[in-house]
Design a protein around this motif. Structure first.
Motif, PDB file in Angstrom:
ATOM      1  N   ASP A  19       0.824  -1.210   0.000  1.00 24.34           N
ATOM      2  CA  ASP A  19       0.000   0.000   0.000  1.00 24.34           C
ATOM      3  C   ASP A  19       0.861   1.264   0.000  1.00 24.34           C
ATOM      4  OD1 ASP A  19      -2.207  -1.620   0.030  1.00 24.34           O
ATOM      5  OD2 ASP A  19      -2.700  -1.286   2.139  1.00 24.34           O
ATOM      6  N   LYS A  20       1.931   1.265   0.783  1.00 24.57           N
ATOM      7  CA  LYS A  20       2.808   2.436   0.839  1.00 24.57           C
ATOM      8  C   LYS A  20       3.429   2.711  -0.519  1.00 24.57           C
ATOM      9  CE  LYS A  20       6.821   4.424   3.185  1.00 24.57           C
ATOM     10  NZ  LYS A  20       7.806   4.285   4.290  1.00 24.57           N
ATOM     11  N   CYS A  21       3.856   1.665  -1.190  1.00 23.46           N
ATOM     12  CA  CYS A  21       4.454   1.800  -2.514  1.00 23.46           C
ATOM     13  C   CYS A  21       3.457   2.406  -3.505  1.00 23.46           C
ATOM     14  CB  CYS A  21       4.920   0.432  -3.001  1.00 23.46           C
ATOM     15  SG  CYS A  21       5.570   0.414  -4.687  1.00 23.46           S
ATOM     16  N   ILE A  22       2.263   1.835  -3.552  1.00 20.94           N
ATOM     17  CA  ILE A  22       1.238   2.306  -4.490  1.00 20.94           C
ATOM     18  C   ILE A  22       0.829   3.735  -4.186  1.00 20.94           C
ATOM     19  CG2 ILE A  22      -1.125   1.913  -5.295  1.00 20.94           C
ATOM     20  CD1 ILE A  22      -0.591  -1.117  -4.570  1.00 20.94           C
ATOM     21  N   THR A  23       0.631   4.027  -2.900  1.00 22.49           N
ATOM     22  CA  THR A  23       0.232   5.371  -2.497  1.00 22.49           C
ATOM     23  C   THR A  23       1.277   6.409  -2.868  1.00 22.49           C
ATOM     24  OG1 THR A  23      -1.081   4.480  -0.663  1.00 22.49           O
ATOM     25  CG2 THR A  23      -0.453   6.805  -0.530  1.00 22.49           C
ATOM     26  N   SER A  24       2.558   6.042  -2.762  1.00 20.61           N
ATOM     27  CA  SER A  24       3.615   7.003  -3.095  1.00 20.61           C
ATOM     28  C   SER A  24       3.559   7.401  -4.568  1.00 20.61           C
ATOM     29  CB  SER A  24       4.997   6.420  -2.746  1.00 20.61           C
ATOM     30  OG  SER A  24       5.440   5.476  -3.707  1.00 20.61           O
ATOM     31  N   ILE A  25       3.126   6.485  -5.425  1.00 17.40           N
ATOM     32  CA  ILE A  25       2.997   6.801  -6.853  1.00 17.40           C
ATOM     33  C   ILE A  25       1.760   7.655  -7.098  1.00 17.40           C
ATOM     34  CG2 ILE A  25       2.767   5.864  -9.175  1.00 17.40           C
ATOM     35  CD1 ILE A  25       4.126   3.306  -8.155  1.00 17.40           C
ATOM     36  N   LEU A  26       0.643   7.262  -6.513  1.00 14.81           N
ATOM     37  CA  LEU A  26      -0.606   8.008  -6.717  1.00 14.81           C
ATOM     38  C   LEU A  26      -0.482   9.438  -6.205  1.00 14.81           C
ATOM     39  CD1 LEU A  26      -3.194   5.265  -5.697  1.00 14.81           C
ATOM     40  CD2 LEU A  26      -2.820   6.168  -8.006  1.00 14.81           C
ATOM     41  N   GLU A  27      -0.030   9.578  -4.969  1.00 11.01           N
ATOM     42  CA  GLU A  27       0.060  10.915  -4.383  1.00 11.01           C
ATOM     43  C   GLU A  27       1.183  11.720  -5.022  1.00 11.01           C
ATOM     44  OE1 GLU A  27       0.384  10.410  -0.169  1.00 11.01           O
ATOM     45  OE2 GLU A  27      -1.731   9.856   0.061  1.00 11.01           O
ATOM     46  N   GLY A  28       2.308  11.071  -5.310  1.00 12.28           N
ATOM     47  CA  GLY A  28       3.431  11.775  -5.913  1.00 12.28           C
ATOM     48  C   GLY A  28       3.128  12.280  -7.313  1.00 12.28           C
ATOM     49  N   SER A  29       2.270  11.560  -8.031  1.00 16.94           N
ATOM     50  CA  SER A  29       1.912  11.961  -9.393  1.00 16.94           C
ATOM     51  C   SER A  29       0.685  12.860  -9.427  1.00 16.94           C
ATOM     52  CB  SER A  29       1.635  10.722 -10.249  1.00 16.94           C
ATOM     53  OG  SER A  29       0.473  10.046  -9.792  1.00 16.94           O
ATOM     54  N   GLY A  30       0.072  13.092  -8.269  1.00 20.59           N
ATOM     55  CA  GLY A  30      -1.167  13.865  -8.239  1.00 20.59           C
ATOM     56  C   GLY A  30      -2.318  13.127  -8.895  1.00 20.59           C
ATOM     57  N   TYR A  31      -2.289  11.799  -8.822  1.00 19.22           N
ATOM     58  CA  TYR A  31      -3.327  10.952  -9.401  1.00 19.22           C
ATOM     59  C   TYR A  31      -3.495  11.222 -10.905  1.00 19.22           C
ATOM     60  CZ  TYR A  31      -4.384  10.036  -4.512  1.00 19.22           C
ATOM     61  OH  TYR A  31      -4.284   9.688  -3.195  1.00 19.22           O
ATOM     62  N   ALA A  32      -2.399  11.529 -11.564  1.00 22.97           N
ATOM     63  CA  ALA A  32      -2.439  11.857 -12.996  1.00 22.97           C
ATOM     64  C   ALA A  32      -2.835  10.641 -13.818  1.00 22.97           C
ATOM     65  CB  ALA A  32      -1.073  12.374 -13.441  1.00 22.97           C
ATOM     66  N   GLU A  33      -3.714  10.842 -14.781  1.00 25.09           N
ATOM     67  CA  GLU A  33      -4.213   9.718 -15.559  1.00 25.09           C
ATOM     68  C   GLU A  33      -3.346   9.378 -16.764  1.00 25.09           C
ATOM     69  OE1 GLU A  33      -8.372   9.764 -16.372  1.00 25.09           O
ATOM     70  OE2 GLU A  33      -8.914   9.756 -14.240  1.00 25.09           O
ATOM     71  N   ASP A  34      -2.232  10.110 -16.951  1.00 28.04           N
ATOM     72  CA  ASP A  34      -1.259   9.647 -17.947  1.00 28.04           C
ATOM     73  C   ASP A  34      -0.218   8.748 -17.299  1.00 28.04           C
ATOM     74  OD1 ASP A  34       0.038  11.693 -16.555  1.00 28.04           O
ATOM     75  OD2 ASP A  34       1.255  12.273 -18.278  1.00 28.04           O
ATOM     76  N   VAL A  35      -0.444   8.414 -16.038  1.00 29.32           N
ATOM     77  CA  VAL A  35       0.389   7.467 -15.290  1.00 29.32           C
ATOM     78  C   VAL A  35      -0.371   6.153 -15.166  1.00 29.32           C
ATOM     79  CG1 VAL A  35       1.344   6.942 -13.008  1.00 29.32           C
ATOM     80  CG2 VAL A  35       1.678   9.219 -14.011  1.00 29.32           C
ATOM     81  N   GLU A  36       0.346   5.052 -15.352  1.00 23.11           N
ATOM     82  CA  GLU A  36      -0.243   3.728 -15.217  1.00 23.11           C
ATOM     83  C   GLU A  36       0.536   2.932 -14.181  1.00 23.11           C
ATOM     84  OE1 GLU A  36      -1.658   0.255 -18.230  1.00 23.11           O
ATOM     85  OE2 GLU A  36       0.445   0.836 -18.391  1.00 23.11           O
ATOM     86  N   ILE A  37      -0.178   2.206 -13.360  1.00 23.98           N
ATOM     87  CA  ILE A  37       0.428   1.304 -12.384  1.00 23.98           C
ATOM     88  C   ILE A  37      -0.047  -0.105 -12.697  1.00 23.98           C
ATOM     89  CG2 ILE A  37       0.637   0.674  -9.943  1.00 23.98           C
ATOM     90  CD1 ILE A  37      -0.047   3.610  -9.267  1.00 23.98           C
ATOM     91  N   VAL A  38       0.880  -1.007 -12.929  1.00 24.16           N
ATOM     92  CA  VAL A  38       0.540  -2.413 -13.158  1.00 24.16           C
ATOM     93  C   VAL A  38       1.046  -3.218 -11.971  1.00 24.16           C
ATOM     94  CG1 VAL A  38       0.872  -4.446 -14.611  1.00 24.16           C
ATOM     95  CG2 VAL A  38       0.603  -2.186 -15.667  1.00 24.16           C
ATOM     96  N   ILE A  39       0.115  -3.703 -11.164  1.00 25.06           N
ATOM     97  CA  ILE A  39       0.445  -4.542 -10.013  1.00 25.06           C
ATOM     98  C   ILE A  39       0.431  -5.991 -10.473  1.00 25.06           C
ATOM     99  CG2 ILE A  39      -0.184  -5.207  -7.662  1.00 25.06           C
ATOM    100  CD1 ILE A  39      -1.868  -2.598  -7.531  1.00 25.06           C
ATOM    101  N   VAL A  40       1.547  -6.669 -10.313  1.00 22.42           N
ATOM    102  CA  VAL A  40       1.629  -8.074 -10.718  1.00 22.42           C
ATOM    103  C   VAL A  40       1.657  -8.938  -9.469  1.00 22.42           C
ATOM    104  CG1 VAL A  40       2.933  -9.831 -11.958  1.00 22.42           C
ATOM    105  CG2 VAL A  40       2.867  -7.478 -12.824  1.00 22.42           C
ATOM    106  N   ASP A  41       0.562  -9.657  -9.257  1.00 21.39           N
ATOM    107  CA  ASP A  41       0.503 -10.641  -8.171  1.00 21.39           C
ATOM    108  C   ASP A  41       1.146 -11.928  -8.672  1.00 21.39           C
ATOM    109  OD1 ASP A  41      -0.243 -12.471  -6.149  1.00 21.39           O
ATOM    110  OD2 ASP A  41      -2.128 -12.871  -7.223  1.00 21.39           O
ATOM    111  N   ASP A  42       2.326 -12.223  -8.144  1.00 23.08           N
ATOM    112  CA  ASP A  42       3.106 -13.369  -8.621  1.00 23.08           C
ATOM    113  C   ASP A  42       2.745 -14.639  -7.843  1.00 23.08           C
ATOM    114  OD1 ASP A  42       5.111 -14.669 -10.155  1.00 23.08           O
ATOM    115  OD2 ASP A  42       6.538 -14.456  -8.504  1.00 23.08           O
ATOM    116  N   GLY A  43       1.471 -15.022  -7.930  1.00 21.94           N
ATOM    117  CA  GLY A  43       1.031 -16.262  -7.304  1.00 21.94           C
ATOM    118  C   GLY A  43       1.069 -16.237  -5.792  1.00 21.94           C
TER     119      GLY A  43
END
Length: 344
Positions: A19-43
């Motif tokens: 959560d901390k990792c993801i939040t740092s991207i969202l908040e740091g980017s200002g929730y910009a929609e030209d930013v993409e986050i791909v979370i890979v759940d590796d099993g």
């Protein structure tokens, strides 16, 4: 909206810190929609990482996507994110790390400007910070005296890298199509494949840019972390596999033409072989020394010149001193370096 950058986040039983990792991207980017986050759940099976990934994707469907796959290890998870990426650029971030918000904004501004001006930059380099949890200290790795700052340059313009200053995964933002063209071969269920990621694509990167910001915050000090000394020692065979993939990627002196890049790659590869040597000597595996010798023999057969540079240079000699006394000296030198640099 077209995506400027994709951030790939490999996750394996990472519910406690993703959560901390993801939040740092969202908040740091200002929730910009030209930013993409791909979370890979590796099993993941031991916690609710899969559910967390899906929940994040549902909350921010225009920014976050969740990818689920059978467990393949860190490298396979990284490449799954690369394969799914829609951004013009790609940056990997491990699930227990995070970004500095101000630095992230500057990176995004830079990448957007590249797009506006039509600049074809293959690799953007930023600084990273070791965040030592055990004593609350930081160690910043920057490239101010090695790389031209704030302009596009080529490998022919780089300076001399110190042994503590290599271009690790944390420092790298690739143009996505350049990274895909490298066709990285990441062995399954293998740690330390970040060394492949920070080596094999380089000859395909023709235009580079150094942005002097302390972007990546690299959490270090967790007992189960792959770079923990005891964990690394127990997984020395993973480093053997990584070294083979690296040397089989190129005959450096035949295949890599920019001289400064070739010398950089040779120096970096020498450090990888030194790690193999040191941790083979630290290992309790009864066949560790035998496997290390086979590693050197196979390298010599594949590329005698790379072998000579790696094995008979100062670093290679210092990490392969013969006999029990030589082993003690090698391990003493490693402990001194570890204390000084604090790399794990």
């Amino acid at each position: 909206m077209e995506k400027t950058i994709t951030f790939g986040i490999p996750c394996y039983n990472a519910a406690a810190y993703m959560d901390k990792c993801i939040t740092s991207i969202l908040e740091g980017s200002g929730y910009a929609e030209d930013v993409e986050i791909v979370i890979v759940d590796d099993g993941s099976t031991k916690d609710d990482t899969p559910q967390k990934a899906d929940d994040w994707a549902k909350r921010y469907p225009n920014i976050i996507r969740a990818v689920h796959q059978e467990n393949g290890g860190h490298g396979k998870a990284v490449m799954a994110a690369v394969g799914a990426a829609q951004g013009a650029y790609f940056k990997n971030i491990d699930s227990d790390d995070w970004f500095d918000a101000e630095a992230l904004q500057r990176l995004l501004t830079t990448l957007r400007r590249f797009d506006e001006l039509g600049d074809n930059v293959d690799l953007v380099i930023t600084n990273y910070v070791y965040e030592h949890v055990e004593d609350g200290t930081q160690n910043v790795v920057d490239y101010r005296h090695v790389l031209p700052v704030g302009r596009v340059f080529t490998w022919g313009e780089i300076g001399h890298f110190k042994k503590t200053q290599y271009l690790l995964m944390h420092a790298l933002t690739y143009r996505t199509k350049t990274l895909r063209a490298a066709n990285l071969q990441m062995p399954a269920h293998t740690f330390y494949v970040d060394n492949i990621y920070a080596y094999v694509p380089f000859p395909r990167c023709h235009n580079l840019y150094y942005l002097d910001v302390d972007l990546y915050r690299y959490f270090i000090g967790r007992e189960d972390q792959s770079v923990n000394d005891a964990v690394l020692t127990s997984r020395v065979d993973h480093y053997w596999r990584v070294a083979r993939v690296m040397w089989e990627a190129y005959h450096l002196y035949d295949d890599v033409q920019p001289r400064k890049l070739r010398e950089y790659m040779m120096s970096y590869f020498t450090i990888i072989m030194a790690i193999c040597s040191v941790f083979s000597k630290k290992s309790d595996r009864p066949d560790a020394e035998e496997q290390l010798q086979k590693l050197w023999d196979d390298l010599k057969a594949y590329d005698p010149k790379m072998y000579r540079r790696a094995r008979h240079g100062v670093v290679g000699i210092a990490t392969n001193l013969p006999g029990l006394v030589g082993k003690d000296i090698t391990l003493w030198g490693y402990r001194v370096a570890q204390k000084h640099v604090k790399f794990n």
